[in-house]
Scaffold this motif. Structure first.
Motif, mmCIF file in Angstrom:
data_model
loop_
_atom_site.group_PDB
_atom_site.id
_atom_site.type_symbol
_atom_site.label_atom_id
_atom_site.label_comp_id
_atom_site.label_asym_id
_atom_site.label_seq_id
_atom_site.Cartn_x
_atom_site.Cartn_y
_atom_site.Cartn_z
ATOM 1 N N SER A 7 0.850 -1.184 0.000
ATOM 2 C CA SER A 7 0.000 0.000 0.000
ATOM 3 C C SER A 7 0.887 1.236 0.000
ATOM 4 N N GLY A 8 0.270 2.387 -0.307
ATOM 5 C CA GLY A 8 0.995 3.642 -0.210
ATOM 6 C C GLY A 8 1.413 4.263 -1.507
ATOM 7 N N GLY A 9 1.153 3.580 -2.619
ATOM 8 C CA GLY A 9 1.518 4.160 -3.896
ATOM 9 C C GLY A 9 0.631 5.333 -4.252
ATOM 10 N N GLY A 10 1.008 6.043 -5.310
ATOM 11 C CA GLY A 10 0.206 7.175 -5.738
ATOM 12 C C GLY A 10 0.908 8.022 -6.761
ATOM 13 N N LEU A 20 5.943 3.639 1.104
ATOM 14 C CA LEU A 20 5.249 2.397 0.805
ATOM 15 C C LEU A 20 5.280 1.486 2.021
ATOM 16 N N SER A 21 4.211 0.719 2.171
ATOM 17 C CA SER A 21 4.125 -0.273 3.233
ATOM 18 C C SER A 21 3.815 -1.629 2.634
ATOM 19 N N CYS A 22 4.283 -2.660 3.299
ATOM 20 C CA CYS A 22 4.001 -4.027 2.881
ATOM 21 C C CYS A 22 3.653 -4.822 4.129
ATOM 22 N N ALA A 23 2.399 -5.252 4.208
ATOM 23 C CA ALA A 23 1.943 -6.056 5.319
ATOM 24 C C ALA A 23 2.077 -7.527 4.974
ATOM 25 N N THR A 78 5.473 -5.766 9.155
ATOM 26 C CA THR A 78 5.397 -4.768 8.092
ATOM 27 C C THR A 78 6.799 -4.304 7.697
ATOM 28 N N VAL A 79 6.971 -4.102 6.420
ATOM 29 C CA VAL A 79 8.201 -3.513 5.904
ATOM 30 C C VAL A 79 7.832 -2.229 5.162
ATOM 31 N N TYR A 80 8.709 -1.248 5.250
ATOM 32 C CA TYR A 80 8.446 0.066 4.675
ATOM 33 C C TYR A 80 9.524 0.448 3.671
ATOM 34 N N LEU A 81 9.139 1.306 2.753
ATOM 35 C CA LEU A 81 10.107 1.919 1.851
ATOM 36 C C LEU A 81 9.825 3.417 1.828
ATOM 37 N N VAL A 93 5.696 0.092 -11.032
ATOM 38 C CA VAL A 93 4.949 -0.708 -10.062
ATOM 39 C C VAL A 93 5.964 -1.272 -9.077
ATOM 40 N N TYR A 94 5.743 -1.006 -7.805
ATOM 41 C CA TYR A 94 6.647 -1.450 -6.759
ATOM 42 C C TYR A 94 6.066 -2.680 -6.079
ATOM 43 N N CYS A 95 6.867 -3.747 -6.032
ATOM 44 C CA CYS A 95 6.433 -5.015 -5.461
ATOM 45 C C CYS A 95 7.265 -5.345 -4.226
ATOM 46 N N CYS A 96 6.567 -5.799 -3.219
ATOM 47 C CA CYS A 96 7.204 -6.287 -2.010
ATOM 48 C C CYS A 96 7.624 -7.739 -2.236
#
Length: 124
Positions: A7-10, A20-23, A78-81, A93-96
């Motif tokens: 989540s967090g794209g835009g 960006l967050s990745c749960a 959760t990991v963040y960027l 497109v950013y992928c976790c």
């Protein structure tokens, strides 16, 4: 087995910041290296950043070093960027991603588990 949801794209302007967050689901999240890859239209997927299971080691692509910061919260799975000073060429497109084999392995070889991705668009 690890399931990942980003989540967090835009859409942002050049010079802006985005996080960006990745749960992740799964009881073994804290034992996995986590990371981010990105894929622009017409291009192959490329490594962006990775972080070891402990958070003690991080790895970055040269193109984002000094602008992006990866971090993780094992208590929250959760990991963040954190992406600062964004450029139009960061559009992708950013992928976790997750792997039990370590952050260095991820940078060199990729990962076993992938999220669906979140779009980041940087306008000039």
């Amino acid at each position: 087995q690890v399931q990942l949801v980003e989540s967090g794209g835009g859409l942002v302007q050049a010079g802006d910041s985005l996080r960006l967050s990745c749960a992740a689901s799964g009881r073994t999240f804290s034992s996995y290296a986590m990371g981010w890859f990105r894929q622009a239209p017409g291009n192959e997927r490329k490594f962006v950043a990775a972080i070891a299971w402990s958070g003690g080691s991080t790895y970055y692509a040269d193109s984002v070093k000094g602008r992006f910061t990866i971090s993780r919260d094992n208590a929250e799975n959760t990991v963040y960027l954190q992406m600062n000073s964004l450029k139009p060429e960061d559009t992708a497109v950013y992928c976790c991603a997750a792997t039990p084999k370590g952050g260095f392995y991820m940078k060199a070889w990729g990962a076993e588990y992938w999220g669906q991705g979140t779009q980041v668009t940087v306008s000039s």
